[in-house]
Design a protein around this motif. Structure first.
Motif, short mmCIF file in Angstrom:
data_model
loop_
_atom_site.label_atom_id
_atom_site.label_comp_id
_atom_site.label_asym_id
_atom_site.label_seq_id
_atom_site.Cartn_x
_atom_site.Cartn_y
_atom_site.Cartn_z
N VAL A 1 1.49 10.15 -15.79
CA VAL A 1 1.68 8.82 -15.17
C VAL A 1 2.79 8.90 -14.12
N THR A 2 3.87 9.59 -14.44
CA THR A 2 4.97 9.75 -13.48
C THR A 2 4.50 10.49 -12.24
N THR A 3 3.73 11.55 -12.44
CA THR A 3 3.20 12.32 -11.32
C THR A 3 2.28 11.45 -10.45
N LEU A 4 1.40 10.68 -11.10
CA LEU A 4 0.51 9.80 -10.36
C LEU A 4 1.27 8.71 -9.62
N ALA A 5 2.35 8.21 -10.23
CA ALA A 5 3.17 7.20 -9.56
C ALA A 5 3.80 7.79 -8.30
N ASP A 6 4.24 9.03 -8.38
CA ASP A 6 4.79 9.70 -7.19
C ASP A 6 3.71 9.88 -6.13
N GLN A 7 2.51 10.25 -6.58
CA GLN A 7 1.39 10.42 -5.64
C GLN A 7 1.03 9.11 -4.96
N ILE A 8 1.04 8.02 -5.72
CA ILE A 8 0.67 6.74 -5.13
C ILE A 8 1.73 6.28 -4.13
N LYS A 9 3.00 6.57 -4.42
CA LYS A 9 4.06 6.22 -3.46
C LYS A 9 3.88 7.01 -2.16
N ALA A 10 3.57 8.30 -2.29
CA ALA A 10 3.36 9.13 -1.11
C ALA A 10 2.14 8.66 -0.33
N LYS A 11 1.08 8.29 -1.06
CA LYS A 11 -0.14 7.82 -0.40
C LYS A 11 0.11 6.49 0.30
N GLU A 12 0.89 5.61 -0.33
CA GLU A 12 1.23 4.33 0.30
C GLU A 12 2.03 4.55 1.58
N GLN A 13 2.95 5.50 1.54
CA GLN A 13 3.74 5.81 2.74
C GLN A 13 2.85 6.37 3.83
N GLU A 14 1.93 7.25 3.45
CA GLU A 14 0.99 7.81 4.41
C GLU A 14 0.12 6.71 5.02
N PHE A 15 -0.30 5.76 4.18
CA PHE A 15 -1.11 4.63 4.63
C PHE A 15 -0.31 3.76 5.60
N GLU A 16 0.96 3.49 5.28
CA GLU A 16 1.81 2.69 6.17
C GLU A 16 1.99 3.39 7.51
N ASN A 17 2.20 4.70 7.47
CA ASN A 17 2.33 5.47 8.71
C ASN A 17 1.06 5.38 9.53
N PHE A 18 -0.08 5.48 8.86
CA PHE A 18 -1.37 5.37 9.54
C PHE A 18 -1.50 4.00 10.21
N LYS A 19 -1.15 2.95 9.45
CA LYS A 19 -1.25 1.59 10.01
C LYS A 19 -0.31 1.41 11.20
N GLN A 20 0.88 1.97 11.13
CA GLN A 20 1.80 1.86 12.25
C GLN A 20 1.31 2.67 13.44
N GLU A 21 0.80 3.85 13.17
CA GLU A 21 0.34 4.73 14.25
C GLU A 21 -0.79 4.09 15.06
N TYR A 22 -1.70 3.42 14.35
CA TYR A 22 -2.85 2.81 15.03
C TYR A 22 -2.68 1.30 15.20
N ASN A 23 -1.45 0.82 14.97
CA ASN A 23 -1.11 -0.59 15.19
C ASN A 23 -2.07 -1.53 14.45
N ILE A 24 -2.24 -1.28 13.16
CA ILE A 24 -3.15 -2.06 12.34
C ILE A 24 -2.36 -3.16 11.65
N ARG A 25 -2.84 -4.38 11.80
CA ARG A 25 -2.25 -5.53 11.12
C ARG A 25 -3.35 -6.23 10.35
N VAL A 26 -3.05 -6.57 9.11
CA VAL A 26 -4.04 -7.24 8.27
C VAL A 26 -4.01 -8.72 8.59
N VAL A 27 -5.20 -9.28 8.85
CA VAL A 27 -5.32 -10.71 9.16
C VAL A 27 -5.93 -11.40 7.96
N GLN A 28 -5.23 -12.41 7.44
CA GLN A 28 -5.74 -13.17 6.30
C GLN A 28 -6.58 -14.33 6.81
N ARG A 29 -7.76 -14.45 6.27
CA ARG A 29 -8.64 -15.59 6.65
C ARG A 29 -8.70 -16.57 5.48
N ALA A 30 -8.49 -17.81 5.79
CA ALA A 30 -8.46 -18.84 4.74
C ALA A 30 -9.83 -19.44 4.52
#
Length: 129
Positions: free
Chosen positions: A100-129
């Motif tokens: 579980v600890t290892t997976l938690a570390d992996q998920i943190k790394a994946k989230e950081q990679e995802f954030e970097n990807f979103k910043q690199e391609y200027n992705i913003r999530v739009v909420q629709r009501a």
């Protein structure tokens, strides 16, 4: 932290993706994060079940260490004594917690990679009501 030189190198190295490829990569990141979160939840539940069983068996271990108990191993129900089963259960629970600890570390790394990807391609999530 990253130096400006490292950031420039990372941007220069990033390939230009089409809109469809960006959407596919975004979806892949979301799916991977969901899968990791689900697996963490599943393993935490299993570790909690081990803890509950150990709490019960610790009482039996104190009173009757040679008491019979049954354990399911690979789909086969095996008869053992409490003193044989408790150490194995503790080892399993501790191993599950490490995973579980290892997976938690992996998920943190994946989230950081995802954030970097979103910043690199200027992705913003739009909420629709």
């Amino acid at each position: 932290m990253s130096t400006p030189k490292a950031k420039a190198k990372a941007k220069a190295k990033a390939p230009q993706l089409s809109d469809q490829e960006i959407q596919q990569t975004y979806s892949r990141f979301q799916n991977e994060l969901q899968t990791l979160a689900g697996k963490i939840g599943e393993l935490e539940q299993e570790a909690e079940e081990h803890t509950l069983v150990l709490a019960t068996l610790d009482e039996a271990l104190a009173k009757e260490p040679d008491r019979k108990c049954f354990r399911l191993i690979g789909g086969v129900l095996v008869e053992r004594t409490v003193k044989e089963v408790v150490p194995a259960l503790r080892t399993n629970r501790d191993g599950i917690r490490k995973v579980v600890t290892t997976l938690a570390d992996q998920i943190k790394a994946k989230e950081q990679e995802f954030e970097n990807f979103k910043q690199e391609y200027n992705i913003r999530v739009v909420q629709r009501a």
